[in-house]
Design an enzyme around this catalytic site. Structure first.
Site, PDB file in Angstrom:
ATOM      1  CG  LEU A 102      -9.059  -8.420 -25.362  1.00 63.71           C
ATOM      2  CD1 LEU A 102      -7.796  -9.342 -25.243  1.00 63.71           C
ATOM      3  CD2 LEU A 102     -10.312  -9.060 -25.891  1.00 63.71           C
ATOM      4  N   GLY A 103     -10.275  -5.501 -22.021  1.00 61.03           N
ATOM      5  CA  GLY A 103     -10.371  -5.172 -20.615  1.00 61.03           C
ATOM      6  C   GLY A 103      -9.557  -4.030 -19.907  1.00 61.03           C
ATOM      7  N   GLY A 105      -7.566  -2.912 -16.399  1.00 66.02           N
ATOM      8  CA  GLY A 105      -7.015  -3.026 -14.953  1.00 66.02           C
ATOM      9  C   GLY A 105      -6.103  -1.923 -14.261  1.00 66.02           C
ATOM     10  N   GLY A 106      -5.517  -2.023 -13.298  1.00 66.50           N
ATOM     11  CA  GLY A 106      -4.361  -1.307 -12.853  1.00 66.50           C
ATOM     12  C   GLY A 106      -3.282  -0.846 -13.697  1.00 66.50           C
ATOM     13  CG  PHE A 107      -0.063  -2.925 -16.777  1.00 67.46           C
ATOM     14  CD1 PHE A 107       1.246  -3.016 -16.246  1.00 67.46           C
ATOM     15  CD2 PHE A 107      -0.214  -2.313 -18.247  1.00 67.46           C
ATOM     16  CE1 PHE A 107       2.275  -2.956 -16.949  1.00 67.46           C
ATOM     17  CE2 PHE A 107       1.200  -2.132 -18.958  1.00 67.46           C
ATOM     18  CZ  PHE A 107       2.310  -2.620 -18.236  1.00 67.46           C
ATOM     19  N   GLY A 108      -3.439  -0.846 -16.975  1.00 70.10           N
ATOM     20  CA  GLY A 108      -3.864  -0.119 -18.309  1.00 70.10           C
ATOM     21  C   GLY A 108      -4.961  -1.015 -19.068  1.00 70.10           C
ATOM     22  CB  VAL A 110      -5.814  -5.990 -21.949  1.00 68.64           C
ATOM     23  CG1 VAL A 110      -5.253  -7.064 -22.911  1.00 68.64           C
ATOM     24  CG2 VAL A 110      -5.139  -5.802 -20.720  1.00 68.64           C
ATOM     25  CE  LYS A 125      -0.303  -6.648 -18.265  1.00 65.83           C
ATOM     26  NZ  LYS A 125      -0.624  -7.218 -17.050  1.00 65.83           N
ATOM     27  CG  ASP A 223      -2.386  -9.845  -7.673  1.00 62.97           C
ATOM     28  OD1 ASP A 223      -3.172  -9.744  -7.011  1.00 62.97           O
ATOM     29  OD2 ASP A 223      -2.310  -9.281  -8.716  1.00 62.97           O
TER      30      ASP A 223
END
Length: 423
Positions: A102-103, A105-108, A110, A125, A223
């Site tokens: 799906l995408g 980000g900074g976390f990792g 998804v 995620k 955020d």
């Protein structure tokens, strides 16, 4: 745009370099982000009775949190959040197939998944062990969402902490993020009408009100941005991604001193310069989001001329001249918006992005105003379409008001307009 640590004068804030992989061949949605985070913590609450004690110990093993089949709320009742085995999530995502991506980000990364035992569609995620976010964000978000319960906050289904694997499982939001709809690629962008925009704004405000006024202890989101507002069926908005959440000040304290973190373009200038985090920091971010909803512009857009790259800086001069209000409406609305509603929405946004924190309204007042706007259904078939390139005729008949600013003055006309807004 991305998350950043900063201190000192806000002019020293620099945008982080974008580090994104090319997933153009994949149909991404609201989980696509290019933000980079630095770990932070949520301070424990040490006083008061019957409060959700979000006691985050950075040195604590997250396995101790996730090894429990469920979490407890403030009354000792167990929530429905569950602990997953890694093999369960492998099966749900078909071994994390690229088709389910799906995408990132900074976390990792998804992934979309389907739980084998229940058939529920979820978003999973997965923490990147080499990413900017880490164990602290994982623990903060898992604990926070297990204790929170509100229709405008994304629901945590459960988590997994097995070996080096750290994963969070959420309800799946089929319509993506607000950012997708406002700023996505034209092929993926879905047009949002005025009524839908006001309903999204009001719902997001109610979610923020829950964090500020109804959680115990109260929480500062830190955020708030369009990519963190996810949309369910019927464009129902829910706030997501609470890795930077911080327990707010209590007692006679006015702020929480912390390393400055957030997303470029949304961070309140007073917080960026002093490191003093308050609930009004979230209000500023909300004002930026509301401006994006009204104008269709990004908080920061490097593709525009220099004077228009920062949304708030571009909007402030326009707030002072009613003849230019129609220029602030998103062109994709094609003039289909209520003139009075546009003014009132801009008035709320203008108050939220005041440079002086004390001048910004509290979230409860914002909720009242936006609930009212959302209740005023606009029917374009019964009202005229407005040309954003020309002044509205309804304003031309009010020449004495044309130069009146939206915020920062104390004239009688402003007081009368504010009374009408509150009404």
């Amino acid at each position: 745009m991305g998350c950043f640590p900063c201190s000192g004068d806000s002019s020293s804030i620099k945008k982080p370099e974008k580090k994104r992989k090319n997933y153009s061949h994949i149909n991404t949605n609201h989980y696509t982000k290019d933000d980079q985070r630095i770990p932070t913590t949520v301070s424990p609450n040490k006083g008061g009775k019957k409060e959700n004690k979000i006691d985050i110990n950075p040195s604590a093993a997250p396995d101790e949190v996730a090894s429990k089949r469920s979490f407890c709320d403030e009354d000792g009742n167990r929530s429905n959040s569950r602990a997953f085995q890694y093999t369960e999530l492998e099966a749900a995502t078909e071994n994390f197939r690229s088709e389910n991506f799906l995408g990132e980000g900074g976390f990792g990364k998804v992934y979309k998944g389907c739980l084998v035992d229940t058939g529920q569609i979820v978003a999973i995620k997965q923490l990147d062990p080499n990413g900017c976010q880490g164990i602290r964000e994982f623990t903060v978000e898992a604990l926070f969402l297990s204790l929170a319960d509100h229709p405008n906050l994304v629901k945590l289904i459960g988590c997994c902490a097995e070996g080096v694997q750290r994963l969070l499982v959420y309800e799946y939001m089929p319509l993506g993020s607000l950012d997708d709809h406002l700023h996505g690629r034209p092929s993926n962008k879905k047009k949002l009408d005025w009524n839908t925009r006001m309903n999204i704004a009001a719902g997001a405000a109610r979610g923020l009100e829950y964090l500020h006024d109804k959680m115990k202890p109260p929480v500062i989101y830190r955020d708030l941005k369009c990519s963190n507002i996810l949309l369910g069926e019927g464009y129902h908005p829910k706030l997501s991604d609470f890795g930077l959440a911080k327990v707010g000040p209590s007692g006679d304290k006015s702020h929480v001193s912390t390393r400055v973190m957030g997303t470029y373009g949304y961070c309140a200038p007073d917080y960026a310069m002093t490191g003093q985090l308050t609930f009004k920091s979230d209000i500023y971010s909300f004002g930026v989001v509301l401006l994006e909803i009204i104008t269709g512009r990004k908080a920061i857009d490097d593709s525009r001329p220099a004077a228009e790259q920062n949304l708030v800086a571009w909007a402030r001069p326009l707030f002072r001249d009613r003849r230019k209000f129609s220029q602030m409406a998103d062109p994709s609305l094609e003039g289909q918006y209520p003139v009075r509603g546009l003014y009132q929405a801009l008035a709320i946004a203008a108050m939220c992005v005041q440079e002086q924190a004390s001048m910004r309204p509290v979230i409860a007042d914002i909720v009242i105003a936006l609930n009212y706007l959302a209740s005023q259904t606009y029917d374009p078939s019964r009202l005229p379409v407005h040309n954003s390139r020309k002044s509205s005729s309804s304003y031309k008949s009010r020449k004495d008001d044309e130069q009146k600013p939206l915020a920062g003055t104390t004239t009688r006309d402003d007081d009368d307009e504010q009374t009408r807004l509150n009404d």
